[in-house]
Each structure stands twice: as structure tokens, then as C-alpha cells.
Write an enzyme that holds these catalytic residues in place. Structure first.
Site, mmCIF file in Angstrom:
data_model
loop_
_atom_site.group_PDB
_atom_site.id
_atom_site.type_symbol
_atom_site.label_atom_id
_atom_site.label_comp_id
_atom_site.label_asym_id
_atom_site.label_seq_id
_atom_site.Cartn_x
_atom_site.Cartn_y
_atom_site.Cartn_z
ATOM 1 N N LYS A 45 -8.522 -3.822 6.381
ATOM 2 C CA LYS A 45 -8.352 -5.237 6.024
ATOM 3 C C LYS A 45 -9.645 -6.018 6.248
ATOM 4 O O LYS A 45 -9.974 -6.911 5.467
ATOM 5 C CB LYS A 45 -7.230 -5.889 6.843
ATOM 6 C CG LYS A 45 -5.836 -5.424 6.455
ATOM 7 C CD LYS A 45 -5.303 -6.156 5.228
ATOM 8 C CE LYS A 45 -3.907 -5.669 4.911
ATOM 9 N NZ LYS A 45 -3.618 -5.420 3.526
ATOM 10 N N LYS A 88 -1.651 5.881 -2.392
ATOM 11 C CA LYS A 88 -0.291 5.538 -2.005
ATOM 12 C C LYS A 88 0.240 4.457 -2.946
ATOM 13 O O LYS A 88 -0.485 3.516 -3.267
ATOM 14 C CB LYS A 88 -0.334 4.976 -0.578
ATOM 15 C CG LYS A 88 0.991 4.531 -0.018
ATOM 16 C CD LYS A 88 0.788 3.799 1.307
ATOM 17 C CE LYS A 88 0.720 2.292 1.109
ATOM 18 N NZ LYS A 88 2.013 1.613 1.031
ATOM 19 N N LYS A 120 2.057 -2.237 -3.475
ATOM 20 C CA LYS A 120 2.062 -3.496 -4.204
ATOM 21 C C LYS A 120 0.632 -4.037 -4.359
ATOM 22 O O LYS A 120 0.237 -4.483 -5.431
ATOM 23 C CB LYS A 120 2.921 -4.478 -3.406
ATOM 24 C CG LYS A 120 2.921 -5.848 -3.952
ATOM 25 C CD LYS A 120 4.296 -6.247 -4.353
ATOM 26 C CE LYS A 120 4.200 -7.607 -4.988
ATOM 27 N NZ LYS A 120 5.347 -7.984 -5.731
#
Ligand code: ATP
Ligand code: MG
Length: 324
Positions: A112, A192, A195
Site C-alpha cells: 500500500k 489474485k 476488486k
């Protein structure tokens, strides 16, 4: 006495088949064996601070997916994280016993920080501490999650051990519960399904949207023409057939290897099978969506029941931390 289960997911909107196969199907199954608590973690969503105006919409969409998938508010507690503010209190207490070094090493934090270098906030590094607070506020023994969550859960156990050692033995060490599909690959055939990578198939999409989206999926990169023999074992479309079309799996593999079926047809078959399997879900979802005020009622009732448990844990923690 039944054991207890907790799991949470950020309100990123509609759920995808990775969420379902990796986590939600276990949420549903565990309802009969455990006291289950499922939470939409809206405070966690604030760590990435993008379009906050979508928050309430996303919470509702997610709750509708959960209800339609079979989460039953009569059996389980379904609620929204910020409606039980005790979690922020426990988060603060846990932050006093969690070494910063542990948090800086977490792979999702590093990821992140790379993705949003302009916003490496204090909440982001504390994300796993808040997640631990979510779980142990309800003294959960088991946490159904996908494989990507395992490092967080390991950290939660370390925080619990440290609390139990330094303060008092209050919390059980939560164990991850994986499904048989702990990591679904996305339509890019590589990462993976997620969203945020926009490589996903939404549970609630229409049949047409689903077919259109499957068409964009990557298959065997070595197969350039229909006449080239395919390699089902490395094709993600084939692996999805395994979940949605298991009866025809062997036939599809044989036809693919013999170049009797092309990727376009193979995708069409998947769309038909997936849409057939999702049809009852989509109908139930539309029914829940049409009931005015229902989602809000479920969340309010869930928050009340969750809060009663949370208050008791906070009282115990404060007592052990000599705050009472
Ligand atoms: P984001 O991209 O915003 O992180 P996501 O698509 O990864 O969203 P989450 O809300 O992070 O979804 O995950 C909710 C639950 O679904 C978690 O338990 C997670 O482990 C599980 N999950 C998410 N993606 C997959 C996947 N591709 N395969 C299996 N399980 C998954
Ligand atoms: Mg995720």
C-alpha cells in the site's frame, strides 16, 4: 459451548467470485457450527481514502451480497464496524503492546505504501492492529478468510500472545479457516482476483455483463489460433470451469488439448454455467433489495447484539490493564 467465528471485509462494493469461493461460502457454512459474527469494516476503508461518498452505497451493496449468498441474520450477527465504537478503544489498547517493527514488516503495508506514496498514513500501518481488535473483541476462535489474509492473521496471533503474556490471558489465538479455493486468479490470468485490480467477476452482475466480461479474460498465452492445441492446466478459464461446470471438466480438457474447442467457445460455456449457478443468488438479491429498510434493520440489530459482547470484553480488558 459453540466456538465463535469472526470475519470482516472492507466495503469496496459488490463482491466477486473470488470473495465468494475464498471466504463467503465458508461464512455461510460455519453458521450452523459456530456463533458467527460478520462485519463490514468501514473504518478500515478509510485508510485508503478514495471516493468516500460511495461508502454508504458500498456498505448496502455488500450486505445485499451477503444476505443473498445465505448469511442469515437469525443465525449470525451482521453489522458495520463503526457502529460498535468499542473496537477503536481496543485498537488503542493493543497499539500500546504492538511493536512498530512488526507492523512495518507486513507485506500489505509495504504494498500500500508503494501504491499510495502520497498517503502513507498512521492508520495504514496500524491496519493489522485494528483487524486484530475486530477479531478478538468477540474472542473469535476461527476466522474464515482467503489465503491473502494469512500474514495478517499470523500477526493477530502474535499480538494476542503478547497481550496474554504481558497483561493477562484474556484472548484465544484465532485460527484461519480456508476454503478449498483459497486463491482465485483474476481475469488477467495472473494476479489474485481482486476488486482493486479490476480483474474480477461480480456475483451480482447480469448474465450479459458476465458473458461480456469473461470474453476479456486471458487464456493460454501460447494458444494463438483455435487450431493450436491448448493447455488447460495453465488456463484460468479452465480452472473456473472446475468450480462452475465440474461435470464437463474432463470433456473440456480433452477438447482443448485436441484443439476441438477454441477459447471463445470455452468462455461461452463458462458464462452459461456460471450464470446458471448464480441465477438463484441474483433472484434472492433482487428480493432483498426491494424490501425498504431491511438492510438497515439487519445492520442495526447486528450492531446492538455485537455491542453487548464488545462492552463486556472492554470491561475485562480495562480491568486487566488496571484502568478500572
Ligand atoms: P481489495 O482489492 O480492495 O483488497 P479484494 O477483492 O481483495 O478487495 P477483500 O475485501 O480484500 O477483496 O477480501 C474479502 C475476503 O475475500 C477476504 O477474506 C479475502 O481473503 C477473500 N478474497 C479476496 N480475493 C480473493 C481471491 N481472489 N481468492 C480467494 N479469496 C479472496
Ligand atoms: Mg484484498
Amino acid at each position: 459451548m459453540k466456538g465463535s467465528v469472526f470475519s470482516g471485509a472492507r466495503p469496496t462494493g459488490r463482491q466477486h467470485i473470488g470473495n465468494y469461493l475464498g471466504a463467503i461460502q465458508n461464512y455461510v457454512k460455519l453458521q450452523d457450527e459456530y456463533d458467527c459474527i460478520y462485519c463490514i469494516v468501514d473504518i478500515h476503508a478509510l485508510t485508503t481514502l478514495e471516493d468516500l461518498s460511495e461508502m454508504q452505497y458500498n456498505i448496502r451493496e455488500m450486505m445485499l451480497d451477503w444476505l443473498a449468498a445465505g448469511l442469515d441474520p437469525e443465525k449470525s450477527i451482521l453489522f458495520v464496524q463503526s457502529h460498535v465504537p468499542e473496537v477503536t478503544e481496543l485498537h488503542t489498547f493493543l497499539s500500546m503492546i504492538t511493536p512498530l517493527g512488526w507492523l512495518m514488516r507486513v507485506p500489505t503495508f509495504k504494498e500500500k505504501a508503494r501504491q499510495q506514496p502520497h498517503n502513507v498514513n498512521y492508520g495504514l500501518v496500524g491496519y493489522p492492529v485494528l483487524q486484530t481488535a475486530d477479531i478478538i473483541l468477540y474472542k473469535a476462535d476461527a476466522v474464515p478468510v482467503g489465503e491473502d489474509q494469512l500474514p495478517h492473521l499470523e500477526l493477530a496471533r502474535e499480538i494476542v500472545r503478547r497481550f496474554n503474556h504481558l497483561v493477562a490471558p484474556v484472548f484465544p489465538e484465532p485460527q484461519a479457516k480456508l476454503t478449498t479455493a483459497p486463491m482465485i486468479v483474476g481475469l488477467d490470468g495472473e494476479n489474485k482476483m481482486s476488486k482493486s485490480l479490476d480483474n474480477h467477476l461480480e456475483l451480482a452482475a447480469t448474465a450479459e455483463e458476465t458473458e461480456k466480461r469473461i470474453k476479456t479474460a486471458y487464456t493460454d498465452p501460447q494458444r494463438l489460433r483455435k487450431s493450436d492445441p491448448g493447455r488447460p492446466e495453465i488456463c484460468n478459464i479452465y480452472s473456473l470451469h472446475g468450480f462452475y461446470d465440474p461435470e464437463n471438466l474432463e470433456e473440456i480438457a480433452a477438447q482443448c488439448r485436441a484443439a476441438e474447442i477454441g477459447c471463445v467457445d470455452c468462455k461461452k460455456k463458462l458464462a452459461v454455467a456460471l450464470n446458471a449457478s448464480m441465477e438463484p443468488f441474483r433472484e434472492r438479491r433482487a428480493e432483498f433489495a426491494a424490501r425498504t429498510g431491511y438492510v438497515e434493520e439487519v445492520a442495526a440489530d447486528g450492531a446492538e447484539r455485537a455491542r453487548a459482547i464488545a462492552r463486556e470484553t472492554i470491561r475485562e480488558v480495562k480491568e486487566k490493564m488496571c484502568l478500572l
